[in-house]
Design a protein around this motif. Structure first.
Motif, PDB file in Angstrom:
ATOM      1  N   ALA A  28       0.833  -1.207   0.000  1.00 48.35           N
ATOM      2  CA  ALA A  28       0.000   0.000   0.000  1.00 48.35           C
ATOM      3  C   ALA A  28       0.867   1.256   0.000  1.00 48.35           C
ATOM      4  N   ARG A  29       0.269   2.347  -0.491  1.00 51.76           N
ATOM      5  CA  ARG A  29       0.865   3.676  -0.329  1.00 51.76           C
ATOM      6  C   ARG A  29       0.364   4.214   1.003  1.00 51.76           C
ATOM      7  N   VAL A  30       1.288   4.531   1.922  1.00 53.21           N
ATOM      8  CA  VAL A  30       0.936   4.925   3.280  1.00 53.21           C
ATOM      9  C   VAL A  30       1.133   6.427   3.451  1.00 53.21           C
ATOM     10  N   PHE A  31       0.065   7.114   3.872  1.00 56.31           N
ATOM     11  CA  PHE A  31       0.106   8.547   4.153  1.00 56.31           C
ATOM     12  C   PHE A  31       0.033   8.726   5.672  1.00 56.31           C
ATOM     13  N   THR A  32       0.969   9.493   6.246  1.00 54.76           N
ATOM     14  CA  THR A  32       1.012   9.617   7.691  1.00 54.76           C
ATOM     15  C   THR A  32       1.063  11.077   8.143  1.00 54.76           C
ATOM     16  N   ALA A  33       0.375  11.343   9.274  1.00 56.21           N
ATOM     17  CA  ALA A  33       0.479  12.609  10.007  1.00 56.21           C
ATOM     18  C   ALA A  33       0.731  12.227  11.456  1.00 56.21           C
ATOM     19  N   LEU A  34       1.887  12.650  12.021  1.00 53.57           N
ATOM     20  CA  LEU A  34       2.384  12.012  13.235  1.00 53.57           C
ATOM     21  C   LEU A  34       2.638  13.006  14.367  1.00 53.57           C
ATOM     22  N   SER A  35       3.296  12.481  15.397  1.00 54.46           N
ATOM     23  CA  SER A  35       3.641  13.281  16.566  1.00 54.46           C
ATOM     24  C   SER A  35       4.514  14.457  16.164  1.00 54.46           C
ATOM     25  N   ALA A  36       4.426  15.521  16.960  1.00 52.61           N
ATOM     26  CA  ALA A  36       5.178  16.725  16.643  1.00 52.61           C
ATOM     27  C   ALA A  36       5.602  17.421  17.926  1.00 52.61           C
ATOM     28  N   VAL A  37       6.758  18.039  17.893  1.00 55.89           N
ATOM     29  CA  VAL A  37       7.229  18.894  18.982  1.00 55.89           C
ATOM     30  C   VAL A  37       7.359  20.298  18.416  1.00 55.89           C
ATOM     31  N   ASN A  38       6.400  21.141  18.736  1.00 60.09           N
ATOM     32  CA  ASN A  38       6.337  22.479  18.153  1.00 60.09           C
ATOM     33  C   ASN A  38       7.013  23.499  19.067  1.00 60.09           C
ATOM     34  N   SER A  39       7.808  24.359  18.448  1.00 56.73           N
ATOM     35  CA  SER A  39       8.604  25.332  19.204  1.00 56.73           C
ATOM     36  C   SER A  39       8.184  26.750  18.862  1.00 56.73           C
ATOM     37  N   LEU A  40       8.418  27.656  19.823  1.00 59.64           N
ATOM     38  CA  LEU A  40       8.125  29.069  19.609  1.00 59.64           C
ATOM     39  C   LEU A  40       9.218  29.880  20.291  1.00 59.64           C
ATOM     40  N   LEU A  41       9.889  30.741  19.539  1.00 65.32           N
ATOM     41  CA  LEU A  41      10.975  31.575  20.061  1.00 65.32           C
ATOM     42  C   LEU A  41      10.451  32.972  20.356  1.00 65.32           C
ATOM     43  N   VAL A  42      10.654  33.423  21.585  1.00 61.79           N
ATOM     44  CA  VAL A  42      10.299  34.790  21.977  1.00 61.79           C
ATOM     45  C   VAL A  42      11.594  35.581  22.076  1.00 61.79           C
ATOM     46  N   GLU A  43      11.865  36.432  21.078  1.00 57.16           N
ATOM     47  CA  GLU A  43      13.115  37.199  21.053  1.00 57.16           C
ATOM     48  C   GLU A  43      12.887  38.658  21.426  1.00 57.16           C
ATOM     49  N   SER A  44      11.785  39.237  20.949  1.00 56.03           N
ATOM     50  CA  SER A  44      11.424  40.618  21.261  1.00 56.03           C
ATOM     51  C   SER A  44      10.001  40.835  20.772  1.00 56.03           C
ATOM     52  N   THR A  45       9.376  41.901  21.242  1.00 51.98           N
ATOM     53  CA  THR A  45       7.999  42.175  20.821  1.00 51.98           C
ATOM     54  C   THR A  45       7.683  43.649  20.962  1.00 51.98           C
ATOM     55  N   GLY A  46       6.802  44.115  20.096  1.00 52.30           N
ATOM     56  CA  GLY A  46       6.329  45.489  20.172  1.00 52.30           C
ATOM     57  C   GLY A  46       5.037  45.627  20.937  1.00 52.30           C
ATOM     58  N   ASP A  47       4.471  44.510  21.407  1.00 55.72           N
ATOM     59  CA  ASP A  47       3.232  44.546  22.193  1.00 55.72           C
ATOM     60  C   ASP A  47       3.267  43.398  23.182  1.00 55.72           C
ATOM     61  N   THR A  77      11.029  44.686  24.901  1.00 57.32           N
ATOM     62  CA  THR A  77       9.589  44.855  24.690  1.00 57.32           C
ATOM     63  C   THR A  77       9.237  46.336  24.690  1.00 57.32           C
ATOM     64  N   ASP A  78       7.978  46.627  24.367  1.00 57.63           N
ATOM     65  CA  ASP A  78       7.488  48.007  24.429  1.00 57.63           C
ATOM     66  C   ASP A  78       7.382  48.513  25.859  1.00 57.63           C
ATOM     67  N   GLU A  79       7.516  47.623  26.836  1.00 53.47           N
ATOM     68  CA  GLU A  79       7.512  47.999  28.250  1.00 53.47           C
ATOM     69  C   GLU A  79       8.921  47.977  28.836  1.00 53.47           C
ATOM     70  N   VAL A 113       9.345  36.972  32.121  1.00 49.03           N
ATOM     71  CA  VAL A 113       8.484  36.489  31.031  1.00 49.03           C
ATOM     72  C   VAL A 113       7.688  35.275  31.499  1.00 49.03           C
ATOM     73  N   VAL A 114       8.351  34.367  32.193  1.00 49.03           N
ATOM     74  CA  VAL A 114       7.649  33.174  32.691  1.00 49.03           C
ATOM     75  C   VAL A 114       6.575  33.566  33.698  1.00 49.03           C
ATOM     76  N   ALA A 115       6.916  34.457  34.631  1.00 50.32           N
ATOM     77  CA  ALA A 115       5.941  34.887  35.638  1.00 50.32           C
ATOM     78  C   ALA A 115       4.772  35.626  34.986  1.00 50.32           C
ATOM     79  N   ASP A 116       5.057  36.469  34.019  1.00 54.24           N
ATOM     80  CA  ASP A 116       3.986  37.218  33.354  1.00 54.24           C
ATOM     81  C   ASP A 116       3.106  36.309  32.513  1.00 54.24           C
ATOM     82  N   LEU A 117       3.689  35.248  31.954  1.00 54.56           N
ATOM     83  CA  LEU A 117       2.860  34.263  31.255  1.00 54.56           C
ATOM     84  C   LEU A 117       1.914  33.601  32.247  1.00 54.56           C
TER      85      LEU A 117
END
Length: 580
Positions: free
Chosen positions: A321-340, A375-377, A385-389
């Protein structure tokens, strides 16, 4: 021996033409949308559109199904699955048994029935198949509140998520797959008249006919998180390209796909086709039916979304068979700076909380430079950042009733175990603790707010912790040496573990360009500076591509031409017309 179908009635014989006329405009509009990538959907997101009672109507329809057999009239019945959980019955994550029983079917009978239904469906052609598929989706859409209730009480979705992922957005994904299937099958003309000069006064004349031929029986292996949203792309891509579809639902989430199969069978029969083109295959506890079906010689296509280990097994053993898969993922997000800063925190809090972090696109690893961010503040330290989250999470989830509208219920004890492990400090210091939430309508539901664990990418043990998927409300706030180190860690995580989404908050063009290049190389979608009410976990159907097939999170894309083109082949018939 092939089964002879009864001759369709004049009404049934005329049905495909009526369906083409009814749905041609929608199909054309979908074809336009996937080309332009603009916003469009034929399926409203407001439950009130579907009846005066809205969500209450869906709940009432669900209640009418509870405690009863769910009949489909399929061949090969040899037993019953459910209704008790120990016999394979479903239990709502909100704390009660559904009590629904389903027929179990002998694959030795079911698979030949599917195969016998193929020829007439193949010969109907791409336009008829697309029209029938759109009629199925239209009927599903009309009962969206019921499908939403089914998603809520099998997968633990909150009400909004249930309507979106369990109903209308799943329908969008199905329609999207039909549009791509139609486009790929009609890329070549149905026929052509070929003439080639062979010298002075002489021409060879050949008539050619191009026919899209399906690969064979398609197996859709459902999951418990998003049975419809993950199941509809493969189901409708295969059906629209001429393949019969056997749906093997997850034992904990049978109902959404059982409702789908029942409506599909009704539409197929009314249109004059064998309803056994679409069948359901529930399994007994511990039966391992997916393995048996996936390796059956008659099965030529397999769609699977779920754990990487079983996908690896499929690729190793389902070689026919031809096998199509959508699997586990580890998604990342980088917080470097922000205007809001405040809007960013609110967006992050909602992103890690939505459906209790159980989406395949939920951000898990929040990477923050250890020296802090601009940041803008003013400058904010990593610890701030962790405490404010945490403060943003409290503001979002402080009221139990409002929290349940965002979080939903945990899928099962294994998800709760992940939360408990994180809260114990075994993964690292707890920066923001989780708390138990009491659901106002379902006191037995297990609901938890996210726990935020603080890690340091410079420590080997912490690096190992973040390189693993932790489905559920567990967020890892990872200190990194710099923005550049964060970009490198995102690329490493994506290439090693797979990812479906990457996020970035930055006002620096240099950092943005570096992350853009890293995500292009790793093969993952990047979202930058999302604010307001659009979140990293969201995927816009007809516009965004879910997955790339370029990293370990899967080899399939919802949807593109490659997702449907492998499901059929084009056969050419050449008829010699003579030489003149």
């Amino acid at each position: 021996m092939a089964r002879t179908l009864p001759h369709p009635s004049p009404t049934a014989a005329a049905a495909p033409a009526r369906l083409i006329a009814r749905h041609r405009t929608t199909l054309d509009r979908a074809l336009t949308a996937v080309r332009t990538r603009e916003h469009w959907s034929p399926y409203p997101e407001d439950t009130r559109v579907y009846g005066p009672g809205g969500a209450a109507d869906g709940e009432a329809s669900l209640r009418a199904l509870l405690g009863r057999p769910f009949e489909l009239g399929q061949p090969g019945r040899d037993g019953t699955v459910g209704p008790a959980p120990e016999r394979g019955g479903e239990r709502s994550p909100y704390g009660f048994d559904l009590g629904i029983s389903y027929a179990h079917h002998d694959p030795a009978v079911l698979l030949p029935a599917l195969a016998a239904a193929l020829p007439a469906w193949r010969d109907a052609g791409p336009e008829v198949r697309a029209a029938v598929c759109l009629e199925i989706l239209d009927r599903i859409n009309a009962r969206s509140p019921e499908f939403a209730a089914a998603a809520e009480h099998t997968s633990g979705h909150n009400p909004v998520m249930a309507l979106h992922a369990g109903a209308v957005h799943a329908q969008d994904r199905g329609l999207e797959a039909v549009a791509y299937a139609y486009a790929e099958q009609t890329r070549l003309p149905a026929s052509a008249h070929w003439r080639k000069p062979q010298g002075p006064g002489r021409t060879v004349d050949i008539h050619k006919r191009f026919t899209a031929v399906p690969r064979g029986i398609s197996l859709v292996v459902g999951n418990s998180v998003f049975p419809a949203w993950n199941g509809y792309p493969g189901l409708f891509a295969s059906l629209a390209t001429g393949n019969p579809v056997l749906v093997k639902p997850h034992p904990a989430a049978v109902l959404p796909l059982a409702l789908t199969v029942r409506l599909a069978r009704e539409v197929l029969a009314e249109a004059g086709f064998d309803p056994n083109l679409v069948c359901l295959a529930p399994e007994h506890p511990g039966e391992g039916l997916a393995r048996r079906l996936a390796t059956a010689p008659e099965v030529r296509l397999v769609d699977y979304s779920g754990r990487t280990a079983f996908a690896d097994w499929l690729h190793e053993h389902a070689r026919q068979a031809r096998v199509f898969t959508a699997l586990s993922a580890v998604n990342s997000l980088l917080v470097e700076s922000t205007g809001d800063y405040r809007d960013m925190l609110a967006n992050l809090a909602f992103s890690v909380s939505l459906y209790s972090g159980q989406l395949c696109t939920s951000p898990q690893n929040l990477l923050i430079p250890r020296g802090g961010i601009a940041t803008d503040e003013g400058h904010k330290a990593y610890e701030e950042v962790v405490a404010d989250l945490g403060t943003a999470l409290d503001a979002l989830l402080g009221d139990d009733g409002a929290a349940c509208e965002v979080l939903g219920a945990l899928l099962g004890p294994e998800v709760l175990a992940r939360v408990d492990l994180a809260m114990s400090g075994a993964l690292g210091p707890v920066g923001v603790p989780s708390r138990a939430v009491r659901h106002p309508a379902y006191p037995d539901a297990v609901v938890r707010t996210p726990v935020v664990v603080t890690l340091d990418a410079a420590r080997d043990a912490d690096r190992a912790t973040l390189l693993a998927e932790r489905l559920g409300p567990v967020c890892l706030a990872v200190a990194v040496d710099s923005a550049a180190a964060g970009v490198e860690l995102v690329a490493e995580t994506t290439k090693t573990c797979g990812a479906l989404s990457v996020g970035l908050y930055s006002v620096s063009e240099e950092v943005t360009e570096a992350m853009t290049a890293a995500c292009a190389e790793a093969g993952v979608m990047l979202s930058t500076n999302l604010m307001g009410d659009w979140y990293i976990s969201q995927s816009a159907v007809y516009s965004d591509l879910h997955g790339t097939g370029m990293n370990p999170a899967g080899n399939a894309v919802y949807s593109d031409g490659a997702f449907v083109a492998e499901r059929f082949r084009t056969v050419v018939v050449r008829r010699y017309g003579g030489a003149t």
